[in-house]
Design an enzyme around this catalytic site. Sequence first.
Site, PDB file in Angstrom:
ATOM      1  N   THR A  46       0.833  -1.208   0.000  1.00  0.00           N
ATOM      2  CA  THR A  46       0.000   0.000   0.000  1.00  0.00           C
ATOM      3  C   THR A  46       0.862   1.251   0.000  1.00  0.00           C
ATOM      4  OG1 THR A  46      -1.700  -1.185   1.249  1.00  0.00           O
ATOM      5  CG2 THR A  46      -1.824   1.212   1.231  1.00  0.00           C
ATOM      6  N   TYR A 109     -12.996  -4.514  -2.613  1.00  0.00           N
ATOM      7  CA  TYR A 109     -14.178  -4.107  -3.376  1.00  0.00           C
ATOM      8  C   TYR A 109     -15.198  -5.241  -3.527  1.00  0.00           C
ATOM      9  CZ  TYR A 109     -17.366  -2.071  -6.712  1.00  0.00           C
ATOM     10  OH  TYR A 109     -18.502  -1.614  -7.316  1.00  0.00           O
ATOM     11  N   TYR A 135      -2.598 -10.417   4.396  1.00  0.00           N
ATOM     12  CA  TYR A 135      -2.649  -9.001   4.789  1.00  0.00           C
ATOM     13  C   TYR A 135      -4.105  -8.630   5.049  1.00  0.00           C
ATOM     14  CZ  TYR A 135      -1.934  -3.892   4.354  1.00  0.00           C
ATOM     15  OH  TYR A 135      -1.899  -2.537   4.565  1.00  0.00           O
ATOM     16  N   ARG A 140      -9.500  -0.611   4.583  1.00  0.00           N
ATOM     17  CA  ARG A 140      -9.261  -0.327   3.163  1.00  0.00           C
ATOM     18  C   ARG A 140     -10.044  -1.249   2.246  1.00  0.00           C
ATOM     19  NH1 ARG A 140      -5.099   2.836   1.208  1.00  0.00           N
ATOM     20  NH2 ARG A 140      -3.677   3.728   2.746  1.00  0.00           N
ATOM     21  N   LYS A 164      -0.102 -10.181   8.284  1.00  0.00           N
ATOM     22  CA  LYS A 164       0.081  -8.784   8.659  1.00  0.00           C
ATOM     23  C   LYS A 164      -1.292  -8.299   9.122  1.00  0.00           C
ATOM     24  CE  LYS A 164       0.955  -4.157   6.822  1.00  0.00           C
ATOM     25  NZ  LYS A 164       1.195  -3.335   5.607  1.00  0.00           N
ATOM     26  N   ILE A 206       5.360  -4.707   9.897  1.00  0.00           N
ATOM     27  CA  ILE A 206       5.530  -4.215   8.533  1.00  0.00           C
ATOM     28  C   ILE A 206       5.151  -2.748   8.603  1.00  0.00           C
ATOM     29  CG2 ILE A 206       4.715  -4.378   6.155  1.00  0.00           C
ATOM     30  CD1 ILE A 206       4.439  -7.399   6.598  1.00  0.00           C
TER      31      ILE A 206
END
Length: 294
Positions: A46, A109, A135, A140, A164, A206
Amino acid sequence: MAIFKGAGVAIVTPMNEDESVNYEKLKELLEEQIAAGTDAVIICGTTGESACLTFEEHLDVIGACVRYVDHRIPVIAGTGSNCTKDAVYMSQEAEKMGADGLLCVTPYYNKATQKGLIEHYTRISDAVHIPIILYNVPSRTGCNLMPETIAHLVRNTEHVRAVKEASGNISQIAKIRALAGDSVDLYSGNDDQIVPILALGGVGVISVLSNVAPRQTHEICQAWFDGDTEGSARAQLEALDLIEALFCEVNPIPVKTAMNLMGKEVGPLRAPMSAMEEKNLERLKASMKAYGIL
């Protein structure tokens, strides 16, 4: 064995003024990170503006990072996608280039079900031969990777080995450890939760913070591993105001701005990322000065 232990930098993708990738600057940044003790580099995540890179750029940047690092520290390539076929392709290509591991965000999405997530990650695992870090960043993606799903994946796929965790939900993160135990390597995805996650058995972070404070972020982790829990917690708290400033607008706007303020010349952001609002810029500057990096 964990892909890495300690502080992995989620490195920015430096740009020229025409918004092309600045590979010479990327090499320079990587050398600075290695010299400062960073334990791994995460490329095209990202923070690396992966959503605004073309497929060709994405793979070129991964390949360049692998060459520049040259096995000195692990390179983890961001290869996630909301299309399973694309995630498989990117992951296979990153492995061919010599990446040491993969960071695969949950499909965004389209918001897969937990069954869909199991199928998605199983297909990626079946297609590669290097470790995969899941992740989870539901703020998000609109998709939460549940502890039960993580436990299933680490126990029933060959290459899914870590997560993560950027949900911010400490109770959920504790449940991952309760269900998966030592089968999962747990990395903090939030710089303000490094020590809490280490306390739950995590193996590192991270980090966005590492872009501007690599040695300090490494030392938060190393102090913990050395048994200096008070020193680790103190360093975490000392960085808290700066961490908050680095997220006062959507990542990577503040961190790239901070690096330019430090004279690192990482260039512009790609639209729809925009310049910081003045009040947030002043807040960022003040936090950087207080932390001693400006």
